[in-house]
Motif scaffolding. Structure first.
Motif, PDB file in Angstrom:
ATOM      1  N   SER A   6      -1.538   7.091  -8.851  1.00 54.79           N
ATOM      2  CA  SER A   6      -2.303   8.279  -8.501  1.00 54.79           C
ATOM      3  C   SER A   6      -2.993   8.044  -7.158  1.00 54.79           C
ATOM      4  O   SER A   6      -3.158   6.906  -6.709  1.00 54.79           O
ATOM      5  N   ALA A   7      -3.380   9.127  -6.517  1.00 53.89           N
ATOM      6  CA  ALA A   7      -4.015   9.014  -5.201  1.00 53.89           C
ATOM      7  C   ALA A   7      -5.289   8.175  -5.294  1.00 53.89           C
ATOM      8  O   ALA A   7      -5.578   7.353  -4.397  1.00 53.89           O
ATOM      9  N   HIS A   8      -6.041   8.322  -6.381  1.00 49.84           N
ATOM     10  CA  HIS A   8      -7.303   7.580  -6.541  1.00 49.84           C
ATOM     11  C   HIS A   8      -7.031   6.086  -6.689  1.00 49.84           C
ATOM     12  O   HIS A   8      -7.667   5.251  -6.027  1.00 49.84           O
ATOM     13  N   ALA A  25      -4.277   4.429  -5.863  1.00 51.85           N
ATOM     14  CA  ALA A  25      -3.658   3.886  -4.656  1.00 51.85           C
ATOM     15  C   ALA A  25      -4.708   3.608  -3.587  1.00 51.85           C
ATOM     16  O   ALA A  25      -4.644   2.589  -2.883  1.00 51.85           O
ATOM     17  N   ALA A  26      -5.693   4.500  -3.472  1.00 54.02           N
ATOM     18  CA  ALA A  26      -6.759   4.299  -2.492  1.00 54.02           C
ATOM     19  C   ALA A  26      -7.602   3.079  -2.854  1.00 54.02           C
ATOM     20  O   ALA A  26      -7.996   2.289  -1.978  1.00 54.02           O
ATOM     21  N   LYS A  70       0.831  -1.206   0.000  1.00 54.92           N
ATOM     22  CA  LYS A  70       0.000   0.000   0.000  1.00 54.92           C
ATOM     23  C   LYS A  70       0.865   1.256   0.000  1.00 54.92           C
ATOM     24  O   LYS A  70       0.570   2.232  -0.696  1.00 54.92           O
ATOM     25  N   ARG A  71       1.945   1.237   0.783  1.00 57.79           N
ATOM     26  CA  ARG A  71       2.834   2.407   0.802  1.00 57.79           C
ATOM     27  C   ARG A  71       3.518   2.570  -0.555  1.00 57.79           C
ATOM     28  O   ARG A  71       3.662   3.682  -1.061  1.00 57.79           O
ATOM     29  N   ALA A  98      -5.698  -0.028  -1.984  1.00 53.75           N
ATOM     30  CA  ALA A  98      -5.642  -0.223  -0.533  1.00 53.75           C
ATOM     31  C   ALA A  98      -6.916  -0.865  -0.003  1.00 53.75           C
ATOM     32  O   ALA A  98      -6.881  -1.689   0.917  1.00 53.75           O
ATOM     33  N   ASP A 115       4.458   2.520  10.627  1.00 56.80           N
ATOM     34  CA  ASP A 115       3.050   2.109  10.492  1.00 56.80           C
ATOM     35  C   ASP A 115       2.699   0.820  11.210  1.00 56.80           C
ATOM     36  O   ASP A 115       1.541   0.620  11.601  1.00 56.80           O
ATOM     37  N   ALA A 143       2.393   1.578  -3.441  1.00 53.67           N
ATOM     38  CA  ALA A 143       1.375   2.046  -4.396  1.00 53.67           C
ATOM     39  C   ALA A 143       1.129   3.543  -4.253  1.00 53.67           C
ATOM     40  O   ALA A 143       0.927   4.255  -5.245  1.00 53.67           O
ATOM     41  N   ALA A 144       1.153   4.046  -3.026  1.00 49.89           N
ATOM     42  CA  ALA A 144       0.930   5.472  -2.799  1.00 49.89           C
ATOM     43  C   ALA A 144       2.030   6.312  -3.423  1.00 49.89           C
ATOM     44  O   ALA A 144       1.811   7.477  -3.768  1.00 49.89           O
ATOM     45  N   GLU A 145       3.224   5.737  -3.610  1.00 48.23           N
ATOM     46  CA  GLU A 145       4.334   6.473  -4.214  1.00 48.23           C
ATOM     47  C   GLU A 145       4.276   6.467  -5.737  1.00 48.23           C
ATOM     48  O   GLU A 145       4.695   7.433  -6.368  1.00 48.23           O
TER      49      GLU A 145
END
Length: 785
Positions: free
Chosen positions: A598-600, A602-603, A590-591, A606, A657, A593-595
Motif C-alpha cells: 500500500s502507499a502508506h 511503501a512510504a 523502494k520501487r 522508504a 531514478d 515496494a511501491a508496486e
C-alpha cells in the motif's frame, strides 16, 4: 519536425481510449472533450524518433494505424464510411460525422517554430518546442502551451496550414516483386506511352508461328489463319494482372535507370545493336552489369550469401534478371525462392527513393509475408540505415512498420514496440503500454502463438540459471544501446537468452540443444559462482550422459570476471546481481515496494531503508532481502523480495531514478560481463560453424571416394568441389581458407582442361581432398605442425 504522438478517435477499430475514460483521476486534454463537455479521449500511440514496430493480433488495427498517419498528414481520404461502426456516435442522420485524427509534432526547426508562433498569436520570443495538430469533424485546430502553461488553440484553414512544413510519407510496397525480365522497349518508351510486352506472351506467339508454318504458304492461307493469328497475338488490354505487371516493370526501370544510373540512351543503343552486332550488344550489357553491381553492393545487405550477385542477361529484345549464388551457378528469379525477388524489390525501393528535403516517414505493411527469418533480419538492417544513415549526407527517416513476425522484432530495442489489442464490444483498439517491460508478454498474444526466447531459435544460445538473469542482461544491454553504446552490449537478435529455471536444469537443457541431432546450435552457459553453480560447471565439463556436449571455454562463471575491472559493493562476486551497486539496490527495493505494498506501507519502508551493507561473503541480493525485511513496517508480514521483480525494478531505477554516476557504474560493471559473453558467443559460433563444415565436408569426401574408388574425371571433381563450396555459407576465415584450397586444387590438377578425361594423379588428389576437409580445423590450431 518529427511525429512524436499519433492521436486517433472514431476511426474504424479505433473508437476511443476506454481505459483513460474510465479512470477517475484522468485529466482531459482540450481535444478530448466533445461538444457538451463529453469526455472521449483519443487513442494515443507514441512514435519513436527512429523506428516504431507495430504488432498485434489479426483485426487489431495495425494496418489502420498506417492509414491513420496518412489521413493525418494529408487531410485527405477522411471518409464517413470509415467512422467506427460500434461508436455511440455512428449515425445515419443529417449530421453524419467523420473520424478524427491528431498528432504531437516535436523537434521543430527555427522556421517551423516561428510559423507556429505567428499562427497562434504567441510572442516572437515565446519558446515553442512542440505543437499539436488536430483534424476534427468540421475544423482543424493547432494547440500550443503558452508562457503560463495554459493551452492556446487556433483554428486554421487549409491555406494557413500550408505554411507548416508537415512531414511527408512514402511507402515500400510489400506486394510487388521485381520481374523476371524487362523489355528493352519498355525502358526506352516515354512514361506516358509505356505498354506491356511480357516476354512469356511474345515467346508464346513466336512458338505458335513456328509450329504452324502452313499459315504462311500463300495469301489465302494467311487470310484463312487470321482468327488463329489474332488469337495468339499478345494483346495489351489492361486488367488487374497487367496493372500488377506494370508495377513490377516500373520497379525494374527504377533499378536500372534510377539506382544503377544507366542512361536511357544506352538502352536505345542496345536496342539497335541487338539487330546488327551481337558482340557490341553483349559489351553494352557487360558495362550495364558493372554499373548495377557497384550501385547495389548487395552482399553488404544480404547476409545469407556473401557471393550473391544480380546481373542482366540479354535475350533477344528483353533483359532477363539473373542471380548467381555462392555455388557459381546462375538462376532466374522463377528458379529461386520468392523471398529473393521480394527482398530485392524492397531493397530497390529503398535505394531509388528520392528524398523530398523535409522530414519523411516510411510506412510499410507486413513486409514479413514473403521473407525468410534471415531475410527479415536483413530488412531490419535496411530500416536501421534509413532511420540512422551511415552516410552523413542522407537525412534520417522515421520508420513505422507493421509485422506479424517475431523475427522483425529488434530485441535490442524493446522500446520501439507498440502492441495493439482490440477490446470487446465498443471498447475498440488500444495500445498495450507495457509490452517490453513485462518480458514481452503481450507479444505472445499479438503473434497468436507462444513466442519466447528459446533454444533452437537463435544462432547462439546463452543458457542462464533463472529469469532474473535474463531480465537484467537483456534490459541493461538494451538500455546501454539506447544511451548510445553498441560496443559493450549483447546483440539480442543473434543471441537467445534461455533461462533454465535453476542451475540444476542447465545440463539437461544443454543436452536437449546439442545432444540429439546432427546439426546443433552454438551454446554458451553462464552460471553463478556459488557452490551450486560450481558443481554444475564441473558436471558440464565432465560430461552429461557420458557425453561432452560443450567445451570448457563456453562454461562461464560470473566469478570468472576480473574483479579489478569492476566497482562492487560486495567482497565476492558470485552472481549477476552482485554487479549492481548497493545504492541502486536500495532504490530498486523502494520501487518494488511501491508496486506491491500500500502507499502508506511503501512510504514507511522508504523512510526506514537507507542503505544496504553486505556481510563478508554475502551476495548482494541476500543482503537486499535482509534489508527489505528489516525495513518492513509490519514485522509479521515482511516484504518478500522477488528476484524477477527486483530485476525489473533495477531496470526502471537505472533508467529513470539513478544518478548519472550510479547509472554509469552499473552499466560499466555489466559491460565487462557483456564483453566476456560477446567473445564467447563469437568463438562458439565460429567453432560450431567449423565443426559443422568439417563434418559435412568429410561426409561428402567419403561419398565421393565410394562413388569413384579408383579413378575420376576432371568434370566429376569440378562438380564435387562446387558441392563443397555450396556448404560454405559464411565469410569466416575458416571458410575462406577452404575456398582458397579449392582454387589451388582446381589449378594444380588442371580441372578446366579436357573435362571428360581422367585425373592423372588420383592418389595425390585424394590426399589433397583429405587435407581440404580438415582446413577449417587446422586453421585455428595454435601449432600448425
Amino acid at each position: 519536425m518529427l511525429l512524436k504522438t499519433l492521436y486517433v478517435r472514431f476511426y474504424k477499430s479505433f473508437n476511443y481510449d476506454y481505459l483513460r475514460k474510465s479512470a477517475t483521476n484522468a485529466v482531459p486534454d482540450p481535444w478530448d472533450v466533445l461538444e457538451g463537455g463529453l469526455f472521449y479521449p483519443f487513442v494515443r500511440i507514441p512514435m519513436e524518433k527512429q523506428i516504431t514496430t507495430v504488432v498485434g493480433a489479426n483485426e487489431s488495427g495495425k494496418s489502420q494505424l498506417l492509414a491513420a498517419i496518412k489521413c493525418l498528414l494529408t487531410g485527405s481520404a477522411i471518409e464517413r464510411r470509415d467512422f467506427c461502426r460500434y461508436s455511440a456516435f455512428f449515425s445515419v442522420g443529417k449530421e453524419m460525422a467523420v473520424p478524427e485524427f491528431g498528432a504531437e509534432f516535436g523537434d521543430l526547426g527555427d522556421d517551423d517554430a516561428q510559423t507556429i508562433r505567428a499562427l497562434t498569436g504567441l510572442d516572437a520570443d515565446a519558446e515553442v518546442k512542440a505543437f499539436w495538430l488536430f483534424r476534427f469533424n468540421k475544423r482543424t485546430i493547432i494547440y500550443v502551451t503558452g508562457a503560463d502553461g495554459d493551452w492556446v488553440e487556433k483554428s486554421v484553414n487549409a491555406k494557413a496550414l500550408e505554411k507548416i512544413t508537415l512531414p511527408t510519407f512514402f511507402e515500400i510496397d510489400a506486394k510487388v516483386p521485381l520481374p523476371d525480365s524487362v523489355p528493352i522497349d519498355y525502358l526506352i518508351a516515354p512514361k506516358s506511352s509505356k505498354t506491356l510486352r511480357p516476354r512469356s506472351r511474345l515467346l508464346g506467339f513466336v512458338e505458335s508461328l513456328i509450329d504452324n508454318p502452313d499459315w504462311f504458304t500463300s495469301k489465302e492461307t494467311v487470310t484463312k489463319a487470321a482468327d488463329s493469328l489474332t488469337g495468339v497475338y499478345p494483346t495489351y488490354e489492361s486488367g488487374r494482372d497487367d496493372v500488377f505487371l506494370l508495377s513490377r516493370l516500373d520497379l525494374a526501370e527504377k533499378l536500372l535507370l534510377g539506382v544503377a544510373g544507366i542512361d536511357k540512351s544506352a538502352f536505345e543503343e542496345l536496342r539497335e545493336a541487338v539487330k546488327t552486332s551481337e558482340g557490341y550488344a553483349n559489351g553494352l550489357v557487360d558495362k550495364m552489369n558493372e554499373r548495377l553491381a557497384n550501385a547495389l553492393n548487395f552482399p553488404k545487405w544480404w547476409s545469407q550469401d556473401s557471393d550473391f550477385s544480380l546481373y542482366l542477361t540479354l535475350r533477344d529484345f528483353d533483359l532477363v534478371f539473373t542471380v548467381r549464388d555462392r555455388t557459381g551457378s546462375d538462376y532466374s528469379f522463377s528458379e529461386r525462392s520468392g523471398g529473393m525477388s521480394y527482398f530485392l524489390s524492397y531493397f530497390v525501393q529503398y535505394l531509388s527513393h528520392k528524398p523530398t528535403g523535409g522530414q519523411e516517414i516510411l510506412l510499410m505493411d507486413e513486409p514479413d509475408a514473403y521473407l525468410s527469418m534471415l531475410g527479415q533480419q536483413d530488412l531490419l538492417a535496411i530500416f536501421s540505415d534509413l532511420a540512422a544513415p551511415a552516410d552523413p549526407d542522407k537525412a534520417p527517416v522515421q520508420v513505422v512498420y507493421v509485422t506479424h513476425s517475431p523475427f522483425l522484432i529488434d530485441k535490442n530495442h524493446g522500446e520501439r514496440i507498440r502492441v495493439l489489442e482490440k477490446g470487446d464490444a465498443d471498447e475498440g483498439t488500444r495500445i498495450v503500454s507495457n509490452a517490453a517491460r513485462n518480458h514481452y508478454e503481450p507479444l505472445r498474444s499479438a503473434f497468436g502463438a507462444f513466442v519466447a526466447e528459446t533454444t533452437f531459435i537463435g544462432n547462439c544460445n546463452l543458457m542462464l540459471e533463472g529469469q532474473a538473469d535474463q531480465v537484467l542482461l537483456a534490459g541493461l544491454s538494451s538500455l546501454a544501446r539506447r544511451l548510445g553504446s553498441k560496443d559493450d552490449t549483447l546483440d539480442l537478435n543473434t543471441l537467445s537468452l534461455v533461462p533454465a529455471g535453476s542451475a540444476e536444469h542447465i545440463p539437461y537443457m544443454v543436452y536437449l540443444a546439442r545432444g540429439r541431432d546432427v546439426d546443433t546450435p552454438a551454446i554458451v552457459v553462464l552460471l553463478d559462482s556459488d557452490k551450486e553453480g560450481q558443481d554444475i560447471a564441473a558436471e558440464l565439463k565432465k560430461g552429461y550422459r557420458d557425453r561432452r556436449l560443450i567445451d570448457d571455454e563456453f562454461v562461464i562463471g560470473v566469478g570468472d570476471l576480473n574483479a579489478a575491472t569492476l566497482t562492487l559493493s560486495t567482497d565476492t562476486l558470485q552472481e549477476t546481481e552482485d554487479l549492481i551497486p548497493a545504492e541502486v539496490a536500495v532504490l530498486a527495493i523502494k520501487r518494488f515496494a511501491a508496486e506491491v505494498l500500500s502507499a502508506h506501507d511503501a512510504a514507511a519502508l522508504a523512510v526506514s531503508l537507507t542503505s544496504i551493507e553486505p556481510d563478508p561473503g554475502q551476495k548482494l541480493f541476500r543482503a537486499a532481502e535482509a534489508a527489505a525485511k528489516a525495513a518492513s513496517p509490519h514485522a509479521e508480514r515482511p516484504l518478500r523480495l522477488d528476484k524477477v521483480g527486483f530485476a525489473r525494478a533495477i531496470l526502471d531505477v537505472v533508467e529513470h531514478d539513478a544518478s548519472d554516476e550510479l547509472r554509469t557504474r552499473t552499466l560499466d560493471n555489466f559491460a565487462v560481463l557483456f564483453r566476456r559473453l560477446d567473445k564467447a558467443q563469437r568463438d562458439a559460433m565460429r567453432k560450431n560453424n567449423r565443426d559443422r563444415t568439417s563434418k559435412i565436408l568429410n561426409r561428402l569426401r567419403k561419398n565421393f571416394i565410394k562413388d569413384n574408388p579408383k579413378a575420376v574425371t576432371r568434370r566429376a571433381v569440378e562438380e564435387f568441389l562446387d558441392t563443397i563450396l555450396a556448404q560454405l555459407i559464411d565469410t569466416s576465415p575458416e571458410a575462406e581458407t577452404v575456398r582458397d584450397a579449392v582454387r589451388r586444387v582446381r589449378a594444380d590438377f588442371e580441372l578446366h582442361e579436357e573435362p571428360h578425361t581422367l585425373v592423372d594423379d588420383y592418389d595425390g588428389l585424394l590426399t589433397r581432398l583429405e587435407a581440404l576437409v580438415y582446413e577449417p580445423v587446422r586453421q585455428v590450431q595454435d601449432d600448425p605442425a
